[in-house]
Design a protein around this motif. Structure first.
Motif, PDB file in Angstrom:
ATOM      1  N   PHE A 171      -6.387   3.538  -7.727  1.00 38.26           N
ATOM      2  CA  PHE A 171      -7.523   2.817  -7.937  1.00 38.26           C
ATOM      3  C   PHE A 171      -7.596   1.399  -6.948  1.00 38.26           C
ATOM      4  O   PHE A 171      -8.571   0.566  -6.319  1.00 38.26           O
ATOM      5  CB  PHE A 171      -8.369   2.595  -9.241  1.00 38.26           C
ATOM      6  N   TYR A 172      -6.856   0.208  -6.784  1.00 41.80           N
ATOM      7  CA  TYR A 172      -6.347  -1.075  -6.507  1.00 41.80           C
ATOM      8  C   TYR A 172      -5.129  -1.216  -5.944  1.00 41.80           C
ATOM      9  O   TYR A 172      -4.001  -1.310  -6.640  1.00 41.80           O
ATOM     10  CB  TYR A 172      -6.866  -1.622  -7.324  1.00 41.80           C
ATOM     11  N   SER A 173      -4.407  -1.723  -4.811  1.00 39.60           N
ATOM     12  CA  SER A 173      -3.304  -2.349  -4.832  1.00 39.60           C
ATOM     13  C   SER A 173      -3.302  -3.724  -3.726  1.00 39.60           C
ATOM     14  O   SER A 173      -4.250  -3.961  -3.281  1.00 39.60           O
ATOM     15  CB  SER A 173      -2.840  -1.354  -3.251  1.00 39.60           C
ATOM     16  N   THR A 174      -2.371  -4.005  -4.171  1.00 38.90           N
ATOM     17  CA  THR A 174      -2.541  -5.703  -3.956  1.00 38.90           C
ATOM     18  C   THR A 174      -0.869  -6.546  -3.641  1.00 38.90           C
ATOM     19  O   THR A 174      -0.726  -5.776  -4.401  1.00 38.90           O
ATOM     20  CB  THR A 174      -3.441  -6.838  -5.077  1.00 38.90           C
ATOM     21  N   GLU A 191      -5.844 -11.925  -6.965  1.00 35.85           N
ATOM     22  CA  GLU A 191      -5.756 -10.071  -7.517  1.00 35.85           C
ATOM     23  C   GLU A 191      -5.367  -9.453  -8.654  1.00 35.85           C
ATOM     24  O   GLU A 191      -6.102  -8.553  -8.030  1.00 35.85           O
ATOM     25  CB  GLU A 191      -4.614 -10.651  -5.395  1.00 35.85           C
ATOM     26  N   ILE A 240      -9.461  -3.220 -13.006  1.00 36.34           N
ATOM     27  CA  ILE A 240      -9.858  -2.249 -12.674  1.00 36.34           C
ATOM     28  C   ILE A 240      -8.854  -1.224 -13.441  1.00 36.34           C
ATOM     29  O   ILE A 240      -9.272   0.470 -13.794  1.00 36.34           O
ATOM     30  CB  ILE A 240      -9.958  -1.988 -11.352  1.00 36.34           C
ATOM     31  N   LYS A 283     -11.464   1.514 -14.698  1.00 39.00           N
ATOM     32  CA  LYS A 283     -11.369   3.375 -13.850  1.00 39.00           C
ATOM     33  C   LYS A 283     -10.661   3.650 -14.552  1.00 39.00           C
ATOM     34  O   LYS A 283     -10.104   5.550 -14.591  1.00 39.00           O
ATOM     35  CB  LYS A 283     -12.017   3.165 -12.237  1.00 39.00           C
ATOM     36  N   VAL A 301      -3.505   0.882 -11.077  1.00 39.43           N
ATOM     37  CA  VAL A 301      -3.008  -0.372  -9.699  1.00 39.43           C
ATOM     38  C   VAL A 301      -1.911  -0.536  -9.335  1.00 39.43           C
ATOM     39  O   VAL A 301      -0.513  -0.317 -10.184  1.00 39.43           O
ATOM     40  CB  VAL A 301      -3.971  -1.104 -10.197  1.00 39.43           C
ATOM     41  N   ASP A 326      -8.680  -8.436 -11.011  1.00 38.11           N
ATOM     42  CA  ASP A 326      -9.045  -7.509 -10.168  1.00 38.11           C
ATOM     43  C   ASP A 326      -8.371  -5.738 -10.344  1.00 38.11           C
ATOM     44  O   ASP A 326      -8.976  -5.067 -11.275  1.00 38.11           O
ATOM     45  CB  ASP A 326      -9.509  -7.659  -8.700  1.00 38.11           C
ATOM     46  N   ALA A 327      -7.624  -6.254 -10.403  1.00 43.89           N
ATOM     47  CA  ALA A 327      -6.329  -4.765 -10.311  1.00 43.89           C
ATOM     48  C   ALA A 327      -6.306  -4.497 -12.110  1.00 43.89           C
ATOM     49  O   ALA A 327      -5.946  -3.380 -12.133  1.00 43.89           O
ATOM     50  CB  ALA A 327      -4.594  -6.084  -9.982  1.00 43.89           C
ATOM     51  N   ASN A 353       0.627  -1.304  -0.168  1.00 43.02           N
ATOM     52  CA  ASN A 353      -0.250  -0.053   0.167  1.00 43.02           C
ATOM     53  C   ASN A 353       0.897   1.103  -0.156  1.00 43.02           C
ATOM     54  O   ASN A 353       0.524   2.381   0.543  1.00 43.02           O
ATOM     55  CB  ASN A 353      -0.938   0.529   1.105  1.00 43.02           C
TER      56      ASN A 353
END
Length: 586
Positions: free
Chosen positions: A129-132, A177, A184, A188, A192, A180-181, A122
């Protein structure tokens, strides 16, 4: 084909391919070696090697700016990914899809005193918009003692069975994950971050994949139209006699011409456009500051709209921001799928549609145009300002102002113009550019730090002649941008060298003092000549109208190397000439 032996690396590379992420910008390092091996041995990807991570991220941003597709940046662990941060914040506020793939050490090797280890989870906070944080592959080594085993295996019975089950769970988690990243980033249209831990050895390769990712469902961006809301907006629109449309940063050709014409046909509508809006019509109002700057109290009241409709990205003109904050419209509507900034402190409606969809839904419902002299009166003002503008140019000596007049006319037809921030974009705003020129500038955070790198990335990603106009501080600050093996031969840089931060001379302050010269204007004696020799640019210099016009005659001609034109202007006169301009056109 060669693959990294590490399943996690195989998974990341394979899913980037599945999501059609083709451009991969890699900064050399060791911990990211598994990713580098995977991307560079697959012809599907177009891989670039950029040493300086800050430059690399802005270079990738320039590519994504042009393609409107996600671009991946790949770096090693530690401070490397922190150097991405300026470009990540720019991508966030400009809605440009960047995918950060940062290699990391395993969790148990962070904060134990090893080099190039920081807390990477993070790390970009709210600017992505997304962090994994992906999970480390489990590797059961042979002939290890109880004390040498990873903590997760200690005191576990049926270790092999548990190992296989845990690895399966880890693989499922990582695939989900990553999907998803990447989804997004596309939906968006923003940055990411995927943080990827790798255990040594890092350089082992195999000939076959050991993973078989599950297929994923392709998501599409949905626009939901609220008919009741549209009708309520229409009722307000019909009763307003003064409507102002203010357009920020837009991709070229993003608004259908028929909707622009509909707006132009309404006498109660003023359409203010910025250079970065990339929309044109004879009845629209570019050069906002030329209209706003000379106005007094009566003029501001006459311009004050009942409705302000905004769309596009951030606005350059501070004068129109100040005007609309003081002379607030009764209604401010912003049209954007994702975000609505309350820039003028009176936002009352966020219309979550793309501008084209909104106009397609809204404008056909308008059965009549409101009778108004709003547009006609301001077209007369616009004409007067343009005449005064031309008259002023005849009265002034060589300076930033006069030089920009020459430059914008010289830009080749059907080409692209990239503009640096600070004074460069603000001067450009004062001049009319032809419709065939596409204009870009990093107006998300409006920083000077990566303008050159962005322009180079953009030139790589499109077939148009690209010209980059920048100030001296911005250029020297980002000079590592030229440490790049991918710069097209037709790429052109124009550096306006007034030996310091000239924009600070325009702002209020105690000029011509040692303190001001050193800490605000930051005077210097640098030139771009030696940089051009080192990086293989043709170099030319101008310091007056004659040498400028002479150099521009063949500046855009085909060449074996990219070219740079450095223009020296008088720092002591530039601010006076610009400030006098607004008095003159008043």
């Amino acid at each position: 084909m060669k693959y990294s032996k590490i399943p996690l690396s195989q998974t990341v590379v394979t899913l980037c391919k599945t999501h059609n992420i083709q451009h991969i910008v890699i900064s050399p390092g060791s911990r990211n070696a598994p990713l580098t091996i995977g991307f560079t041995h697959d012809d599907f990807f177009k891989s670039y090697s950029i040493v300086d991570e800050r430059c690399a991220a802005f270079f990738a941003l320039g590519i994504a700016q042009q393609t409107q597709e996600p671009v991946a940046v790949v770096c090693t662990s530690g401070s490397a990914l922190l150097n991405y941060y300026p470009a990540i914040s720019e991508a966030y506020y400009s809605h440009i899809p960047l995918v950060v793939l940062s290699a990391d050490r395993p969790k148990h090797l962070v904060d134990v005193g090893d080099g190039q280890t920081i807390k990477q989870k993070n790390v970009y906070g709210d600017h992505v918009f997304y962090s994994t944080n992906l999970k480390l592959d489990l590797v059961k080594k042979e002939n290890t003692s109880q004390d040498e085993e990873l903590p997760i295996f200690k005191s576990i019975e049926n270790k092999l069975e548990r190992f296989l089950g845990l690895q399966k769970d880890i693989q499922t988690y990582n695939e989900s994950e990553i999907h998803d990243a990447l989804t997004i980033a596309r939906l968006k249209s923003g940055p990411v971050h995927i943080n990827i831990p790798f255990e040594e050895p890092l350089y082992d390769t195999v000939e076959e994949l050991s993973i078989n990712p599950k297929p994923f469902k392709i998501s599409s961006r949905e626009e939901k139209i609220d008919d009741f809301e549209i009708k309520s907006l229409m009722d307000v629109w019909h009763h307003a006699k003064r409507k102002m449309i203010l357009v920020g940063v837009l991709q070229p050709n993003s608004i259908e011409e028929k909707w622009l014409q509909e707006l132009a046909d309404d006498d109660s509508v003023l359409v203010f456009t910025e250079t970065t809006s990339n929309i044109h019509h004879p009845d629209f109002f570019p050069g906002i500051d030329k209209i706003i700057a000379p106005l007094g109290e009566d003029g501001f009241k006459a311009l004050q709209p009942d409705i302000l409709l905004t769309f596009g990205g951030l606005v350059v003109s501070k004068k129109i921001k100040n005007f609309l904050r003081k002379y607030k419209p009764e209604h401010h509507w912003h049209v954007d799928m994702f975000r609505a900034n309350d820039t003028f402190f009176c936002l009352d409606k966020h219309i979550k549609l793309t501008p084209n969809t909104f106009f397609k839904t809204f404008l056909p419902l308008i059965t009549h145009h409101t009778k108004s002299d709003y547009k006609a009166s301001w077209l007369a003002v616009r004409q007067k300002r343009r005449k005064s503008h031309e008259e002023y140019l005849k009265t002034i000596p060589f300076s930033d102002f006069k030089m920009f007049n020459t430059l914008v006319k010289s830009i080749p037809r059907q080409s692209q113009l990239q503009v640096g921030n600070s004074s460069a974009i603000r001067y450009t705003q004062l001049f009319q550019l032809r419709k065939d020129i596409q204009v870009f500038c990093n107006r998300g955070t409006s920083g000077i730090d990566g303008s050159t790198s962005t322009a180079i990335g953009a030139s790589v990603a499109n077939n148009k002649q690209t010209t980059f106009i920048t100030g001296d501080l911005s250029f020297f600050y980002d000079s590592n941008a030229l440490w790049n093996n991918y710069i097209p031969k037709n790429f052109r840089i124009i550096v306006i060298n007034n030996k310091g931060g000239g924009i600070f001379r325009i702002l209020p302050g105690h000029k011509n003092t040692d303190n001001f010269d050193t800490y605000f204007e930051t005077k210097h004696q640098l030139t771009a000549e030696q940089l051009c020799a080192m990086y293989g640019f043709e170099y030319a210099v101008a310091s007056d109208e004659n040498t400028l016009n002479s150099n521009l005659e063949d500046f855009y001609e085909i060449s074996r190397q990219p070219k740079l034109l450095e223009i020296f202007t008088p720092s002591a006169l530039n601010d006076e000439i610009l400030l006098n301009y607004f008095d003159f056109i008043r």
